[in-house]
Enzyme design. Structure first.
Site, PDB file in Angstrom:
ATOM      1  N   PRO A 178     -22.485  20.708  -9.712  1.00 31.73           N
ATOM      2  CA  PRO A 178     -21.052  20.414  -9.572  1.00 31.73           C
ATOM      3  C   PRO A 178     -20.211  21.652  -9.860  1.00 31.73           C
ATOM      4  O   PRO A 178     -20.517  22.424 -10.766  1.00 31.73           O
ATOM      5  CB  PRO A 178     -20.814  19.333 -10.630  1.00 31.73           C
ATOM      6  CG  PRO A 178     -22.150  18.711 -10.857  1.00 31.73           C
ATOM      7  CD  PRO A 178     -23.130  19.824 -10.675  1.00 31.73           C
ATOM      8  N   GLU A 179     -19.165  21.842  -9.069  1.00 29.61           N
ATOM      9  CA  GLU A 179     -18.262  22.967  -9.283  1.00 29.61           C
ATOM     10  C   GLU A 179     -16.976  22.456  -9.931  1.00 29.61           C
ATOM     11  O   GLU A 179     -16.854  21.279 -10.267  1.00 29.61           O
ATOM     12  CB  GLU A 179     -17.994  23.672  -7.956  1.00 29.61           C
ATOM     13  CG  GLU A 179     -19.255  24.276  -7.341  1.00 29.61           C
ATOM     14  CD  GLU A 179     -18.982  25.082  -6.083  1.00 29.61           C
ATOM     15  OE1 GLU A 179     -17.842  25.567  -5.920  1.00 29.61           O
ATOM     16  OE2 GLU A 179     -19.905  25.233  -5.260  1.00 29.61           O
ATOM     17  N   ARG A 206     -32.411  14.818 -14.076  1.00 31.34           N
ATOM     18  CA  ARG A 206     -33.116  16.112 -14.179  1.00 31.34           C
ATOM     19  C   ARG A 206     -32.998  16.742 -15.562  1.00 31.34           C
ATOM     20  O   ARG A 206     -33.666  17.736 -15.857  1.00 31.34           O
ATOM     21  CB  ARG A 206     -32.571  17.086 -13.119  1.00 31.34           C
ATOM     22  CG  ARG A 206     -32.718  16.563 -11.703  1.00 31.34           C
ATOM     23  CD  ARG A 206     -32.278  17.604 -10.695  1.00 31.34           C
ATOM     24  NE  ARG A 206     -32.159  17.041  -9.359  1.00 31.34           N
ATOM     25  CZ  ARG A 206     -31.804  17.733  -8.278  1.00 31.34           C
ATOM     26  NH1 ARG A 206     -31.525  19.022  -8.396  1.00 31.34           N
ATOM     27  NH2 ARG A 206     -31.712  17.143  -7.112  1.00 31.34           N
ATOM     28  N   HIS A 247     -32.984   7.194 -17.500  1.00 28.75           N
ATOM     29  CA  HIS A 247     -32.129   8.365 -17.323  1.00 28.75           C
ATOM     30  C   HIS A 247     -30.800   8.238 -18.054  1.00 28.75           C
ATOM     31  O   HIS A 247     -29.969   9.148 -17.992  1.00 28.75           O
ATOM     32  CB  HIS A 247     -31.877   8.619 -15.835  1.00 28.75           C
ATOM     33  CG  HIS A 247     -33.125   8.797 -15.030  1.00 28.75           C
ATOM     34  ND1 HIS A 247     -34.190   9.559 -15.463  1.00 28.75           N
ATOM     35  CD2 HIS A 247     -33.476   8.304 -13.813  1.00 28.75           C
ATOM     36  CE1 HIS A 247     -35.152   9.530 -14.543  1.00 28.75           C
ATOM     37  NE2 HIS A 247     -34.743   8.787 -13.542  1.00 28.75           N
TER      38      HIS A 247
END
Length: 298
Positions: free
Chosen positions: A2-3, A128, A104
């Site tokens: 994500p930016e 992740r 998760h």
């Protein structure tokens, strides 16, 4: 990854629920993410009120009432979801199923939020495990390991043509590479650099130092680029970011800025600038794909 626009849309989704709310308790379901959680992480947050929800570059910064700050990074696949009785508090327009596998869900914040009963759950899900969370004294946030080497905010008051010219004067590195340097401009990532360079009609291969004259003054290109960076980021934030793979807002909404990409991911397609007959080309800078029009970007 994500930016800045994606992280800002997450911040805006969390703020209405979290600002002024009290953390009743925290479930920490594993000892680490990308790095270990700080000592007594859950205990230190229990009972704290969240004063404000901010952002620095690609990080979220939650100011707490005890003078500390909770710092969070989404990593590559991290996301927050807000639940009340198992459903999202604020349903979005572009809703689709979130990652809800409990394996998760690594951190669950039980929030006493603005009189809601039962309390709201704010859940951090990260398949992740490249995200991170840390607790830092608020007065030391800027000097912390997360931010001390970070550059300016691209949406702050500092970024303009004169600043770009000064920061890039004498640099021979490709302009795309310099703009991706987080020590210069924090939070500006690959997608939005490609889009801003197209908007400013500048080649990613242009030497960075060409944005300054021999006397160090900003060129017209420097002014165009500074404005293009701001315009692209603001447009992406208004669109809720770009939903590429893992990004989704805290409300469950997908961002849709990817539907307006002019160059990113458009290799082999015609340039969308009116009157240009160029074809979008993909090259590589510092290991990242770069998309640009070799005809109108100089």
């Amino acid at each position: 990854m994500p930016e800045l626009p994606e992280v800002e849309t997450v911040r805006r989704g969390l703020a209405p629920v979290l600002e002024g709310a009290t953390i009743h308790r925290v479930e920490q379901r594993r000892p680490d993410l990308r790095v270990p959680f700080p000592a007594r992480f859950a205990q230190r947050l229990a009972g704290r009120t969240i004063v404000s929800v901010g952002r620095r570059a690609k990080y979220l910064v939650f100011d707490l009432d005890d003078g500390n700050a909770l710092i969070a990074h989404l990593g590559m696949s991290g996301s927050f979801r807000i639940e009340e009785d198992g459903t999202g508090v604020i349903p979005g327009t572009f809703v689709h199923e979130r990652g809800k596998l409990s394996a998760h869900d690594h951190v669950v914040f039980h929030i006493a939020a603005h009189g809601r009963k039962p309390p709201v759950r704010v859940i951090f899900n990260d398949p992740r495990r490249f995200g991170l969370m840390d607790i830092v004294p608020r007065a030391e946030v800027d000097a912390s390991r997360h931010f001390r080497a970070m550059g300016i905010e691209p949406l702050g008051n500092v970024l303009d043509g004169a600043w770009l010219a000064s920061a890039l004067a004498g640099r021979k590195a490709p302009l795309k590479t310099s703009l991706m340097d987080q020590r210069l401009i924090a939070g500006l990532g690959n997608i939005y650099v490609c889009e801003a360079l197209w908007m400013a009609r500048l080649s990613p291969d242009r030497a960075s130092g060409t944005l300054a004259t021999k006397t160090g003054k900003p060129t017209p290109a420097a002014h165009r680029l500074a404005q293009a960076i701001r315009d692209v980021l603001h447009a992406a934030i208004r669109a809720g970011g770009s939903s590429l793979r893992d990004h989704i807002q805290a409300t469950g909404e997908m961002g849709y800025f990817q539907h307006t990409f002019r160059v990113y991911g458009r290799e082999g397609e015609p340039c969308q600038r009116p009157g240009c007959r160029g074809t979008i080309r993909r090259t590589v800078h510092a290991g990242r794909s770069t998309f640009h029009c070799p005809v109108c970007q100089r």
